[in-house]
Design a protein around this motif. Sequence first.
Motif, PDB file in Angstrom:
ATOM      1  N   ASN B 184       0.817  -1.209   0.000  1.00 28.88           N
ATOM      2  CA  ASN B 184       0.000   0.000   0.000  1.00 28.88           C
ATOM      3  C   ASN B 184       0.850   1.258   0.000  1.00 28.88           C
ATOM      4  OD1 ASN B 184      -2.311  -1.488  -0.003  1.00 28.88           O
ATOM      5  ND2 ASN B 184      -2.428  -1.579   2.236  1.00 28.88           N
ATOM      6  N   MET B 185       2.004   1.171   0.670  1.00 27.60           N
ATOM      7  CA  MET B 185       2.833   2.362   0.819  1.00 27.60           C
ATOM      8  C   MET B 185       3.667   2.625  -0.427  1.00 27.60           C
ATOM      9  SD  MET B 185       6.359   2.708   1.523  1.00 27.60           S
ATOM     10  CE  MET B 185       6.989   1.508   2.672  1.00 27.60           C
ATOM     11  N   PHE B 186       4.147   1.568  -1.061  1.00 28.49           N
ATOM     12  CA  PHE B 186       5.224   1.745  -2.032  1.00 28.49           C
ATOM     13  C   PHE B 186       4.833   2.485  -3.315  1.00 28.49           C
ATOM     14  CE2 PHE B 186       8.539   0.181  -4.996  1.00 28.49           C
ATOM     15  CZ  PHE B 186       9.588   0.824  -4.383  1.00 28.49           C
ATOM     16  N   PRO B 187       3.639   2.224  -3.910  1.00 23.23           N
ATOM     17  CA  PRO B 187       3.347   2.959  -5.153  1.00 23.23           C
ATOM     18  C   PRO B 187       3.431   4.467  -4.989  1.00 23.23           C
ATOM     19  CG  PRO B 187       1.790   1.188  -4.859  1.00 23.23           C
ATOM     20  CD  PRO B 187       2.579   1.254  -3.596  1.00 23.23           C
ATOM     21  N   GLY B 188       2.967   4.985  -3.833  1.00 25.80           N
ATOM     22  CA  GLY B 188       3.066   6.424  -3.593  1.00 25.80           C
ATOM     23  C   GLY B 188       4.505   6.889  -3.547  1.00 25.80           C
TER      24      GLY B 188
END
Lengths: 408, 399
Positions: B184-188
């Motif tokens: 959830n964190m990484f694409p941002g």
Amino acid sequence: MSDFLAQHPILVVSGIKVVVMMLVMMTALAYLTWFERKVVAHIQSRWGPYRAGPHGLLQPLADGLKFLFKEGVTPAGVDRFAYYLAPFLSLSLALTSIALIPFGPQEIRILGQPTSFGIADLNIGLLFLFAITSLGVYGVVLAGWSSNSKYPLLGGLRSAAQMVSYELALTMSVVGVLLLAGSFNLREVIAAQRGFHWGFLPRWNILASPLPQVLGFFCFFTAAIAETNRLPFDLAEAESELVAGFHTEYSSFKFAMFFLGEYASMITVSCLATILFFGGWLSPFPETRFFVWTHYLPTALLAAAGVWLILDGLRYSTLLGKIVLPVLGLALCGAAALVSRPGLLEFVQGPFWFLGKVLVFLFIYVWVRGTLPRFRYDQLMAVGWKLLLPVSLANVILTSLAMVVGKR
Amino acid sequence: MPTTVQTVTGATETMVLNMGPQHPSTHGVLRVVLELDGETVVKARPEIGYLHTGIEKSCEAKTYSQAITLTDRLDYLAPLSNNLCYCLAVEKLLGLQVPKRAQYIRVLLTELTRIGSHLVWLGSHAIDLGAMSMFLYCFREREEIMKIFEMVSGQRMMTSYFRIGGLALEPPAGWLAPVERFLNMFPGRLQEYENLLTKNRIWLGRTVGVGTLRAEDAIALGVTGPTLRASGVAYDVRKFFPYCSYEEFDFDVPTHNDGDCYARYLLRLEEMRQSLSIIRQAMPKILPEGPIRTEAPGIVPPQREKMKTEMEALIYHFKIFTEGFSPPPGEVYQAIESPRGELGFYVSSDGSPKPARVKVRAPSFVNLQALPKLVEGRLIADLVACIGTIDIILGEVDR
């Protein structure tokens, strides 16, 4: 001897000013390194120095001591004279240029002698400043040449090329300002920026009529970053390419002198940007009754910082921090009370705005360093010759045209 | 102390510069002997051998299981990929089938490894070009991957988590939660990197058109991995020779046609996105319970419960850990797509409990050959960018 000095009090006064200025500058340089490390650290989601003293405040001291006690290694085969001269040139020239900077509008009295607030007040201040800062490149070139090593040599060559590409644009970019002010004297440049458009917009050179010097400022600041060898123009010491560039072979205090020289030039350039384009010590608020409260901004800021420091200090984890930070906070609160007194209140306005603006520029320096990649050697020269020089020349022409047309 | 020195005859001399083995941007202990004309690289010759560890030879003195720990040290930024490749090779030799659950866990962890390795690449490449904040951002994200590895295997870097026939341990309960958080964190965060670099004029100036490798040169040199795909050749071992159930996953093999440093940069960013997608597909496939090791008496260690109740299990356990197991004589080659390219293990058995020969086809070693082609005629600053984008790991180059 004492008779001689009594007859020439200017010597004594200048001496006192130089000594005070040196002390202030050295402290400022030391804490500029702390400031840079802290700001860059926060950009990079780190904390920065935190171990040496509360909030790492003793870090500059620790670094300085380390530099002093390191063994000074002189590599074999160096050209000794140039090798030792280079760091000395670098630092002394950078410090000399500070002497030209006026910090406030008033005259101050030392030993009963009225004298300007700043070490020297020259009629050709700006020319002299540029002359001195251009000499600074000799420190880098000599260091690169004399080290008898290949990486420094490449760094020195790069620096020479860089200087040639940027010095012209740097000088041309301020011609517009000189046209507007009609003087090389830095005090008069500031004085020419007095006043407000429509009663609220300051007539600083960046917003000057008939032509705002936005282009000039853009060229000046870009060229100045290149001049001070900072990212994205730090080619002479690009650590990922040339290990450490021109200062690869320097250690201990000789290295520290380069380091301090770089920071001193940063301060000079920030001061110059403030003076030439942002009205120096002039307040951004008009001198009307409605804005009288702005005179108490220094007081308010100092007091706020003091209170914050006291509160933060009480929560601090180490005993030293619990003692030192509140004491510092109290000192700041005391200073706040002091500068709100009638005589001083007027006196601190100039230096307050001046230092505030300089601090903003120093922050931008650090911000740029934390964000941008480095230019390549040939691209840097392309930017210098093909972008900055034409733009600054255009600025000169446009400004002169606007002035001629404006006079009609 | 000559650089381009005018000699009496008016001809110019070149300067020889030893870049490395101690240099901030040779990524370990690579030494490049440069012949410079001013700042222009006339000739670049990579010198290797400064990190020679003798891992291939050491494998011959270890049992098949013991050699797994050595493979971690080859490509130390992608230890799980090495583990996987070696284990797959030995499993091929033995003809073992690994349970599906273990295969999916292997896929998930190796794709995390790929992201972690690409993050180190991005960070160090960016710091080579002077963007030093990127380095810390990338390591911040990699730390989360490290934490997942530590949670699963007990180790952050030298994991040795994949074993012959399956996995070393059952992953702890709830281990997919941090993976989910990472997904959830990484694409941002990837988007943040792109905001900082992808359209940055300086970044473009430093990478576009720098170090161009044409497809035919890349193939002739044997270059694989992102460096090859950035030259327009869609070769990915995961698609061409699927292993570990990769055929069940839906992912693209991104390619670029330019073959320059910028193409390699964009390609690796896209690969990280593809890896995220593979991880996302793998998560529901990993059942909460099930075997993590295949049943192969005498080869795969028995479960601890069985050891306490069954005599044979205890004997096998003792035999496996004292003398190992003896695969039938023969030789195998197994390749996987490591973060750097085609990683291959050639394992040859003479019927004894120790491999007769282990040869590693290290992608870094092969890709490094392309360096002179990329940099000759360009500036030192480009050399640094090129070393960065072919993404070599010296532990793997020297073995």
